[in-house]
Design a protein around this motif. Sequence first.
Motif, PDB file in Angstrom:
ATOM      1  N   ARG A 171      64.752  38.411 125.064  1.00  0.00           N
ATOM      2  CA  ARG A 171      64.370  38.107 123.691  1.00  0.00           C
ATOM      3  C   ARG A 171      65.560  38.222 122.746  1.00  0.00           C
ATOM      4  N   LEU A 208      65.558  39.002 118.804  1.00  0.00           N
ATOM      5  CA  LEU A 208      64.703  39.338 117.671  1.00  0.00           C
ATOM      6  C   LEU A 208      65.315  38.851 116.359  1.00  0.00           C
ATOM      7  N   ALA A 211      65.983  45.727 117.417  1.00  0.00           N
ATOM      8  CA  ALA A 211      66.384  45.594 118.818  1.00  0.00           C
ATOM      9  C   ALA A 211      67.057  46.844 119.351  1.00  0.00           C
ATOM     10  N   HIS A 221      62.826  51.480 123.291  1.00  0.00           N
ATOM     11  CA  HIS A 221      61.760  50.761 123.992  1.00  0.00           C
ATOM     12  C   HIS A 221      61.918  49.246 123.869  1.00  0.00           C
ATOM     13  N   ARG A 222      62.844  48.793 123.029  1.00  0.00           N
ATOM     14  CA  ARG A 222      63.130  47.355 122.923  1.00  0.00           C
ATOM     15  C   ARG A 222      64.508  46.997 123.460  1.00  0.00           C
ATOM     16  N   CYS A 229      65.628  43.233 124.514  1.00  0.00           N
ATOM     17  CA  CYS A 229      65.831  42.553 123.234  1.00  0.00           C
ATOM     18  C   CYS A 229      67.273  42.674 122.768  1.00  0.00           C
ATOM     19  N   GLU A 267      54.882  43.897 125.645  1.00  0.00           N
ATOM     20  CA  GLU A 267      55.057  43.708 124.213  1.00  0.00           C
ATOM     21  C   GLU A 267      53.801  44.128 123.450  1.00  0.00           C
ATOM     22  N   GLU A 312      54.099  47.521 121.216  1.00  0.00           N
ATOM     23  CA  GLU A 312      54.121  47.415 119.762  1.00  0.00           C
ATOM     24  C   GLU A 312      52.868  48.023 119.123  1.00  0.00           C
ATOM     25  N   SER A 369      60.820  56.567 120.397  1.00  0.00           N
ATOM     26  CA  SER A 369      61.017  55.282 121.064  1.00  0.00           C
ATOM     27  C   SER A 369      61.375  55.475 122.535  1.00  0.00           C
TER      28      SER A 369
END
Length: 334
Positions: A36, A38, A44, A48-49, A53, A135, A139, A177
């Motif tokens: 991804r 973002l 990002a 956790h992203r 990302c 996702e 989220e 996170s």
Amino acid sequence: MAIKQLLKRTSGWLYLNSPVGRNQLHGAGVILMLHRVLANDRAAELPHRNELCVGPKAFEHLLAWLKKHFDCVPLMDILQPGALRSERPKVALTFDDGWRDNALNAFPLLQKYQVPASIFLSTDYIGSRQRFWWESIGETLWGTHGEQPRTHLIECLQHMGRPLPALCDDPDMQRRSLALLHFLQSLKTLSPLDLNHLTDACPQESLPQALDWQQVRTLEASGLVRFGPHGASHAILTGLDDQRLDEELSRSREALRHGCNRPLPVYCYPNGDNDARVREHVANHDFSFALGTGTGIYRGGAEDPMALPRFGVSQRTARNPDLLSWRIYRGARP
């Protein structure tokens, strides 16, 4: 930790700019794996992203760095016989899943730098209201959609015997996170049915997540992007019996044939999971190559064409690409 990162970055820079490094990479190909891009970098950077990302500034920084050190080429320019003969090492960008932000945020930068890319689609999601569980669950638990949906999902998890760890409520954003990242990784052991149930418990605000077929055709018409299959339902192929495995492969292949003009003869394993049985089935469905998640460079013939290596790109490595060159150095060693 900062000293360790500095040493890796320095070693990576020296490797790419030394005769030894250039000699090792001569005639080689590097395949990068992204997911991804973002809309902003701060989002990002959260743990956790971070692995899946990158932000737009980090992605643009990565593209400029790649153009400086590599020939940025389409994936098939690396995989076709004899294609690796070049003065500079070649790099190809691949994106997994088919996220909508590939069109919204990544593609304008690919156009700006004229860097080609291959996007591997989980075809059941394209143009549909299906959602990726990681996702949607992540989220919702992060609180992106509000406290009420978060509380409802936590209750569903408790009923499944998967209570949310206390650290996921830590007031420190980074610790919270990181705890969420570890919790999401633990959910990979749940059955697809349970993951779908949890995803259905998430709010509809997370839609749409995937590209639609019009976006696919627009990106393909640009000449910069080609598409291949990344499963139909994103099921882990090693967990399917032979009949379901063949159905999954056929459905994704037919969707690409109808949705694209020139689908790639390359399969991309969901989650990278494959074994000898899966590789045989994929080859029997007329795929000449398949991408895994093992790390290494491509030398054209030395690797199993049905389990090709890639280097994953996170927000951290996109922002500090000398860390990527250090990983390439590690993957290029005999």
